[in-house]
Scaffold this active site. Structure first.
Site, PDB file in Angstrom:
ATOM      1  N   GLY A 437       0.726  -1.023   0.002  1.00 51.06           N
ATOM      2  CA  GLY A 437      -0.015   0.247   0.015  1.00 51.06           C
ATOM      3  C   GLY A 437       0.776   1.341   0.002  1.00 51.06           C
ATOM      4  NE  ARG A 583      16.610  12.487  -3.225  1.00 55.49           N
ATOM      5  CZ  ARG A 583      16.865  11.489  -4.243  1.00 55.49           C
ATOM      6  NH1 ARG A 583      17.618  10.489  -3.892  1.00 55.49           N
ATOM      7  NH2 ARG A 583      16.276  11.618  -5.374  1.00 55.49           N
ATOM      8  CG  ASN A 586       5.974  10.255  -4.702  1.00 56.11           C
ATOM      9  OD1 ASN A 586       4.943  11.037  -4.142  1.00 56.11           O
ATOM     10  ND2 ASN A 586       5.654   9.624  -5.986  1.00 56.11           N
ATOM     11  N   PRO A 587       6.857  13.188  -2.576  1.00 55.18           N
ATOM     12  CG  PRO A 587       7.656  15.530  -2.908  1.00 55.18           C
ATOM     13  CD  PRO A 587       7.609  13.930  -3.595  1.00 55.18           C
ATOM     14  CD  GLN A 593       2.883   4.642   3.352  1.00 59.00           C
ATOM     15  OE1 GLN A 593       3.334   4.044   4.138  1.00 59.00           O
ATOM     16  NE2 GLN A 593       1.700   4.408   2.845  1.00 59.00           N
ATOM     17  N   GLY A 657      13.449   5.618   6.806  1.00 53.66           N
ATOM     18  CA  GLY A 657      12.179   5.047   6.716  1.00 53.66           C
ATOM     19  C   GLY A 657      11.060   6.211   6.970  1.00 53.66           C
ATOM     20  CD  GLU A 660       6.523  -0.062  10.283  1.00 47.37           C
ATOM     21  OE1 GLU A 660       6.111  -1.280  10.985  1.00 47.37           O
ATOM     22  OE2 GLU A 660       7.250  -0.393   9.485  1.00 47.37           O
TER      23      GLU A 660
HETATM   24 MO1  MOS Z   1       5.441  -3.365   9.601  1.00 45.53          MO
HETATM   25  S1  MOS Z   1       4.690  -3.756  11.391  1.00 45.53           S
HETATM   26  O1  MOS Z   1       7.049  -3.735   9.674  1.00 45.53           O
HETATM   27  O2  MOS Z   1       4.859  -4.664   8.259  1.00 45.53           O
END
Ligand code: MOS
Length: 703
Positions: A437, A583, A586-587, A593, A657, A660
């Site tokens: 996603g 960096r 893709n803004p 996200q 990242g 999350e």
């Molecule tokens: Mo995420 S909990 O590493 O899919």
């Protein structure tokens, strides 16, 4: 053929009687498989456990013996010509049990035990210690010391887990909902004791997962078992209710956080003790304690993790695993300390900013956390906030503002990728990753298009197939850092190959520098050479920066709440987050996200909880009517801003990242805002009206 699972109806015991006659005679039924007639499977153990599996214990072995370890455990499978026929027949199987008289179905913190040696090796407790935190806490000018409760949560992705298994000429093909095709291939190969090369796992689209599809759950082996016995392709899809007892969950966790500070607000002691639930057969421990170990500077610090083993299925990572949980308790405790100190919550955090990783003294690969606090506070209008609680009103609502720090680790995994330029001018990039996603197809294609100098619509990405160049889990918010850098390397190698070709075509007199200088028309080179395609491989792996630097994504989250003074309902008109993710590739996707993570945090703060009946040892709300998630009407203004920058120490793309991190810190920011609105501290999530109502200031609106 279609399969349906027969589930255990007791939490612990042994199967002593099985009557499958009615099911076998039911219309359309081809097979009823239980431990009595299923083949014994080798279940070979891996030399090295996949990092997404629990560090110790043994995975549930389907239909291998008469033991029942939790309610809802698969104890049989029925294969029929239609789904309805399979489900009907599954309901006809009669089972008698010898009940375990004392199942562990109650989360008793007093039963918490230290984590195993294996878990400790993986950095999961039982204790870390710096200095003398207990003495420092006792001597502190200011201290807070409370327990925060986070209920069990369920991923409940929109698309359920499902597997189609097909055996052909000694090979097994699985179409399976997974975030890691390679892991499913390897584990199923070990379950059946067959070479991994004979198993292929295909999953071009995941349909949402949030961590629930990182490892293959028992139904995958069940589908393969049923397909092998019937000699037919078998489709097994879990029902919404089965998902609540089959595919892991965020464990119920209780955390004691004690903080001591001097009169200037400088932390002198951090004590963080977590107790989480696991199953009786596997030890899943969240990485909750990294949060108190890395967020703030303090000379004295102690963290510990204990586990309560219960007759339930095994928990697993769920969106921001460990970090979201640890931040929840820590950031509520920091808010309580700010009140105790009569200090602004943002100032308290700035005062205790860690300018290096407190675990090991290493510098951060990049860290713009202070800029995040500044930007977020500015956007929220934080400086207009009256620090006194329960003072701000809007019509019939109590208004509160709260904030929290957000952190999430930034890693990269060994990854391989290929890049192929075709004579029609398109490029195909490939890696055995997933797209659950976040937009893997789009953002990784962008990296390839940029590197190759092609328009985005001429690049096609292939993923979700275990026959592609291997990648590790599509999890931990590592996909861009891992797959993106591997694709970048593959595309650079492809350019170099075509550059060599171009030089041969132009003759030996072309200067070496031309390789990277003037843009080469790659497709023209290919055509001149009369080739149908040129392929190059690339790989990426963690480098020496892992030993010299610590890499973390940072953020500061601000939330405004409105609490209905009569009903105790909490609305969240605004959440604003400022983030340092290196960096931004893709803004649009990054923003999406992060605000998606905010919706998850909103659910964590106000709505989400698995209702567990300790008497039955059963999930009572395994459905989307009673497991409450935020809907559109709950979600109002969400905004995320990114501090400009790039982290070239972390990886060649300069990314950290994203995904999350967006969930981290949101729930405590909301909970802190509810305190500011009402003046009452609620330490058990979610903040549902029956908890908030008694917390409201009496007569605040003159009746
Ligand atoms: Mo995420 S909990 O590493 O899919």
């Amino acid at each position: 053929m279609y399969a349906a699972i027969v589930e255990s109806t007791v939490p612990a015991g042994r199967i002593v009687g099985l009557d499958t006659a009615a099911a076998e005679q039911s219309v359309g039924v081809l097979l009823v498989l239980t431990h009595r007639n299923a083949e014994r499977l080798p279940y070979l153990q891996a030399d090295q456990r996949p990092p997404v599996d629990p560090v110790s214990g043994e995975q549930l072995r389907v239909l291998q013996d008469d033991r029942v370890l939790f309610r809802g455990q698969p104890i049989g499978v029925v294969v029929a010509a239609t789904q309805a026929q399979a489900e009907h027949a599954a309901a006809l199987v009669r089972v008698d049990y010898d009940l375990d008289p004392a199942p562990c179905t109650h989360f008793g913190p007093e039963r918490g035990r230290p984590t195993s040696a294996a878990a400790q090796k993986a950095g999961r407790g039982p204790e870390t210690r710096q200095g003398d935190p207990d003495t420092a806490l006792a001597a502190a000018a200011h201290r807070v010391d409370h327990v925060y409760v986070q209920p069990r949560e369920q991923h409940h992705a929109m698309e359920p887990h499902a597997t189609v298994a097909h055996w052909h000429d000694g090979h097994l093909t699985l179409w399976d909902k997974t975030q890691w095709v390679g892991n499913v291939r390897d584990e199923i190969a070990r379950v059946f004791g067959i070479p991994p090369g004979t198993v292929r796992v295909i999953n071009p689209f995941v349909g949402g997962a949030f961590g629930s599809a990182l490892r293959p759950w028992p139904h995958v082996a069940l589908a393969a078992l049923a397909a092998r016995r019937t000699g037919r392709p078998v489709r097994l899809e879990l029902t919404r209710r089965q998902l609540a007892q089959s595919v892991g969950f965020r464990p119920h966790t209780e955390q004691r956080v004690a903080l001591g500070a001097d009169t200037t607000g400088t932390l002198t002691a951090i004590i963080h003790e977590a107790i989480g639930q696991t199953s009786t057969y596997e030890e899943f421990a969240e990485g909750t304690l990294t949060v108190p170990q890395v967020t703030y500077a303090s000379p004295n610090r102690r963290t510990s993790y204990r586990l309560v083993a219960m007759n339930t299925n095994t928990p697993c990572p769920m969106r921001g695993p460990g970090w979201a949980t640890g931040l929840l308790a820590q950031e509520m405790a920091m808010d309580e300390l700010a009140v105790e100190l009569r200090m602004d919550p943002v100032q308290l955090r700035l005062r205790n900013y860690a300018d290096h990783d407190p675990r090991n003294g290493r510098p951060w690969s990049s860290n713009a956390l202070r800029e995040c606090y500044r930007l977020g506070a500015q956007r929220m209008g934080w400086d207009t906030r009256d620090p006194r609680p329960a003072r701000t009103r809007a019509g019939h609502d109590l208004v509160g503002l709260g904030m929290a720090t957000a952190l999430y680790h930034s890693n990269r995994y060994p990854t391989q990728a290929s890049a192929t330029l075709l004579a029609d001018g398109t490029a195909v990039i490939a890696s055995a990753t997933s797209d659950m996603g976040p937009g893997t197809y789009t953002s990784i294609s962008q990296v390839a298009a940029d590197t190759l100098g092609l328009p985005l619509d001429r690049v096609r990405m292939e993923l979700g197939d275990s026959d592609l160049p291997p990648a590790k889990e599509h999890g931990g918010s590592t996909t861009m850092a891992s797959v993106g850098t591997a694709v970048h390397a593959a595309c650079q190698a492809l350019r170099a190959q075509l550059g060599d070709l171009a030089r041969q075509q132009a003759g030996a007199d072309v200067a070496d520098g031309a390789r990277s200088a003037a843009p080469v028309d790659l497709v023209a080179v290919l055509r001149r050479a009369g080739l149908t395609h040129v392929r190059a491989d690339g790989h990426s792996e963690p480098g020496p920066e892992q030993q010299t630097h610590s890499s973390v994504g940072f953020g500061a989250v601000f939330a405004e709440v409105r609490v209905d003074a009569d009903l105790g309902t909490v609305r969240v008109p605004r959440i604003i987050g400022a983030y340092d993710i290196g960096r931004v590739v893709n803004p649009t996707l990054a923003h999406s996200q992060v605000i998606g993570g905010m919706v998850g945090g909103l659910g964590m703060a106000l709505l989400e909880q698995v209702d567990w009946d300790p008497h039955l040892g059963q999930v009572m709300n395994g459905n989307l009517a009673e497991y409450l998630l935020p809907v559109n009407a709950d979600v109002q203004q969400l905004d995320a801003v990114f501090v400009p920058g790039e982290d070239i120490t972390a990886n060649p793309l300069g990314v950290k990242g994203v995904a999350e991190l967006g969930l981290c810190g949101v729930a405590p920011a909301i909970a802190n805002a509810v305190w500011h609105a009402t003046g009452t501290r609620l330490r058990e999530l979610p903040l549902t009206p029956e908890k908030v109502l008694p917390a409201l200031p009496v007569g605040s609106f003159g009746g």
